[in-house]
Design a protein around this motif. Structure first.
Motif, PDB file in Angstrom:
ATOM      1  N   MET A 138      -2.958  -3.724  -2.237  1.00 30.43           N
ATOM      2  CA  MET A 138      -4.275  -3.543  -2.916  1.00 30.43           C
ATOM      3  C   MET A 138      -3.893  -4.478  -4.065  1.00 30.43           C
ATOM      4  SD  MET A 138      -5.177   0.291  -3.020  1.00 30.43           S
ATOM      5  CE  MET A 138      -6.534   0.913  -1.774  1.00 30.43           C
ATOM      6  N   ARG A 142     -12.707   0.657  -1.165  1.00 26.99           N
ATOM      7  CA  ARG A 142     -12.103   1.081  -2.573  1.00 26.99           C
ATOM      8  C   ARG A 142     -11.972   2.697  -2.469  1.00 26.99           C
ATOM      9  NH1 ARG A 142     -14.365  -1.096  -8.284  1.00 26.99           N
ATOM     10  NH2 ARG A 142     -16.327  -0.920  -7.258  1.00 26.99           N
ATOM     11  N   ALA A 164      -2.291   3.587  -1.740  1.00 29.22           N
ATOM     12  CA  ALA A 164      -3.359   3.482  -0.844  1.00 29.22           C
ATOM     13  C   ALA A 164      -3.965   4.945  -0.661  1.00 29.22           C
ATOM     14  CB  ALA A 164      -3.063   3.088   0.586  1.00 29.22           C
ATOM     15  N   SER A 215      -7.494   5.913  -1.675  1.00 31.03           N
ATOM     16  CA  SER A 215      -8.639   6.257  -0.614  1.00 31.03           C
ATOM     17  C   SER A 215      -9.240   7.615  -0.850  1.00 31.03           C
ATOM     18  CB  SER A 215      -7.740   6.244   0.793  1.00 31.03           C
ATOM     19  OG  SER A 215      -7.333   4.981   1.013  1.00 31.03           O
ATOM     20  N   VAL A 251      -9.276  -1.124  -8.701  1.00 33.92           N
ATOM     21  CA  VAL A 251      -8.954  -1.678  -7.604  1.00 33.92           C
ATOM     22  C   VAL A 251      -9.890  -3.130  -7.217  1.00 33.92           C
ATOM     23  CG1 VAL A 251      -8.666  -2.095  -4.910  1.00 33.92           C
ATOM     24  CG2 VAL A 251      -8.083  -0.067  -6.140  1.00 33.92           C
ATOM     25  N   ALA A 300       0.776  -1.265  -0.006  1.00 32.45           N
ATOM     26  CA  ALA A 300       0.065  -0.080  -0.063  1.00 32.45           C
ATOM     27  C   ALA A 300       0.592   1.298   0.046  1.00 32.45           C
ATOM     28  CB  ALA A 300      -0.954   0.203   1.121  1.00 32.45           C
ATOM     29  N   ILE A 320      -8.335  -5.850  -1.859  1.00 29.94           N
ATOM     30  CA  ILE A 320      -7.987  -4.976  -0.876  1.00 29.94           C
ATOM     31  C   ILE A 320      -7.533  -5.999   0.582  1.00 29.94           C
ATOM     32  CG2 ILE A 320      -8.435  -2.969   0.757  1.00 29.94           C
ATOM     33  CD1 ILE A 320      -9.972  -1.747  -1.295  1.00 29.94           C
ATOM     34  N   ILE A 377      -4.957   0.003   4.971  1.00 29.16           N
ATOM     35  CA  ILE A 377      -4.852  -0.961   3.955  1.00 29.16           C
ATOM     36  C   ILE A 377      -3.201  -1.229   3.926  1.00 29.16           C
ATOM     37  CG2 ILE A 377      -4.808  -0.810   1.384  1.00 29.16           C
ATOM     38  CD1 ILE A 377      -7.239   1.092   1.665  1.00 29.16           C
TER      39      ILE A 377
END
Ligand SMILES: Cc1cc2nc3c(=O)[nH]c(=O)nc-3n(C[C@H](O)[C@H](O)[C@H](O)COP(=O)(O)OP(=O)(O)OC[C@H]3O[C@@H](n4cnc5c(N)ncnc54)[C@H](O)[C@@H]3O)c2cc1C
Length: 444
Positions: free
Chosen positions: A186, A174, A125, A129, A146, A95, A149, A183
């Motif tokens: 991914m 996601r 990430a 995010s 994605v 991540a 995860i 996270i």
């Protein structure tokens, strides 16, 4: 590695925080330990990527986790199309990997992310995010690419989610604004490596406003920068080519002049001049627009999508329905003319395909992104306030990583799956271990 507290600030300097501790785990087990020990102490936890959000999304008064030591590609699984042929790969990435490192790693494997933003310092990430996007009517933002995860929840549970496993957690994570857990890796769906032919040229706002949708569809990845207080725009159209196409990159000299000097060092000087004498901003913008000339080049996709951005600025960006984009931009132009607000920074106009990511600004609709910028030494408040009124009147949705004033109450009626997201967050983090001032504002 855990270090004592040191103040934290985001890239642009408008968010400052005082974490009680910083830690940089190197394994998933260390991430779990950091979350459990913080929860036991009753301390909040936040993961920071590159700190490039303009909102306090990554700020914390608790434990600040950085995954800068959890990076690189973990595994690759080829994907196949309906004809059975390999058409890309699902690549699992740690991540903390920065996007500018990921591009070359994927290229060496014959792969690429299908689309990228205009800048690549972010962590994977962090970018996902907050719903980071690029441009292109057939190209959704990063969260839509994605497919899997792994995250560490507040009780230390490690959850692997996808459309088939914990589908509701996957739908939320996601684009999770850091509110669901840390996270750790991914899986992103990658396509075969491709080149981009870039065509950049000056044009006029009045011409493009006559047919914004036509412009949006005029290339695989079309966008433009508008220089406020003028009719000048700089158009960028990128066309996809196979990965083995002949590359004709920008020469070192051209890059030094255009990408380094005009867009960075020279532009910083322009912005400082505007700060000292705001009234000359329109003249400066005419000068900046004229300095950019037409150019074409062909290079690896990740090199064309992103470029260095060293002049610091504040940004607000909203996604509006593509059909409304021309009218919205016309209203922004009229507002700037009428109000007398001044900015030396160009506005960026981009497009994206609809997606099915719960918190995505493009959920269920094709959108135009309009980004309003202000140099970091100049006041942005009036410009952003007036622009936001126009965006909201056009059913706009704010980028989660860029400045806006919306609260949970506003967002619950703007975002179709807001309540579904909150239900998952309440289940995974009932005690708000991953909360901060931003989640307190945008989530209940
Ligand atoms: C110069 C510049 C250019 C930009 N260009 C674009 C663009 O082209 N398109 C666009 O859409 N946006 C763009 N942005 C916005 C930027 O992509 C987003 O704000 C993005 O979130 C920044 O990534 P980051 O790694 O810095 O994340 P941060 O700002 O550090 O964190 C963002 C959020 O992600 C969370 N997070 C980070 N890592 C994790 C993790 N491992 N687990 C759980 N949560 C995590 C944080 O807690 C926080 O809530 C730009 C920003 C700047 C400053």
């Amino acid at each position: 590695m855990t270090t004592p507290a040191a103040p934290w600030t985001n890239w642009t300097g408008n968010v400052v925080a005082d974490p009680i501790r910083r830690t940089a785990p190197t394994t998933v087990a260390e991430v779990t330990d950091a979350v459990i020990s913080a929860a036991e102490l009753g301390t909040r936890v936040k993961c920071v990527g590159a700190g490039h959000s303009f909102t306090p999304a990554a700020a914390t008064d608790g434990v600040l986790i950085s995954l800068d030591d959890l990076t690189g590609i973990e595994s690759i699984v080829p994907t196949r199309g309906a004809d059975g042929r390999v058409n890309g790969a699902d690549v699992t990435v740690w991540a903390g990997t920065r996007l500018h490192r990921l591009g070359p790693l994927l290229w060496d494997l014959g792969l690429a992310q299908p689309n990228l933003g205009d800048f690549a310092e972010q962590s994977l990430a962090g970018a996902v995010s907050t719903g980071t996007h690029g441009t292109g009517c057939r190209a959704p933002g990063l969260p839509a690419t994605v497919v899997g995860i792994q995250l560490v929840a507040a009780d230390g549970t490690v959850i692997a989610c996808s459309r088939d496993s914990h589908p509701d957690v996957f739908a939320a994570a996601r684009l999770g604004i850091g509110a669901l857990g840390i996270i750790t890796k991914m899986t992103i769906r990658c396509v075969p490596a491709f080149a981009l032919h870039a065509d950049e040229r000056p044009w006029t706002l009045s011409a493009v406003l006559q047919d914004m949708e036509g412009f949006a569809r005029s290339a695989d990845h079309a966008e433009f920068y508008w220089f406020p207080h003028t009719d000048a725009i700089n158009v960028k159209r990128n066309t996809r080519l196979p990965g083995d196409a002949d590359l004709k990159p920008v020469s070192r000299l051209q890059s030094a002049i255009s990408d380094e000097f005009l867009s960075n060092e020279g532009f910083e000087a322009v912005c400082r001049a505007a700060t000292r004498r705001p009234s000359i901003t329109p003249r400066l913008n005419r000068f900046t627009a004229r300095a950019l000339s037409a150019r074409t080049y062909t290079d690896r996709s990740y090199r064309v999508f992103a470029s260095p951005r060293r002049v610091r600025f504040r940004e607000m960006e909203y996604a509006v329905p593509i059909a409304a984009a021309g009218a919205v931009l016309g209203d922004i132009r009229d507002m700037i003319d009428r109000s007398g607000v001044l900015t030396p920074f160009p506005m960026e106009v981009r497009f994206a395909a609809a997606d099915d990511v719960w918190l995505s600004t493009a959920h269920g609709r094709e959108v135009c992104y309009i980004a309003v910028h202000q140099y970091h030494r100049m006041d942005h408040t009036e410009l952003f306030r007036l622009a936001e009124e126009i965006f909201l009147a056009a059913d706009g949705r704010p980028h989660w990583g860029k400045m806006h004033t919306r609260t949970a109450d506003d967002l619950s009626s703007m975002v179709e799956h807001f309540d579904d997201f909150v239900e998952v967050r309440d289940r995974l983090d009932p005690d708000r271990v991953f909360g901060n001032t931003y989640t307190e504002r945008v989530l209940p």
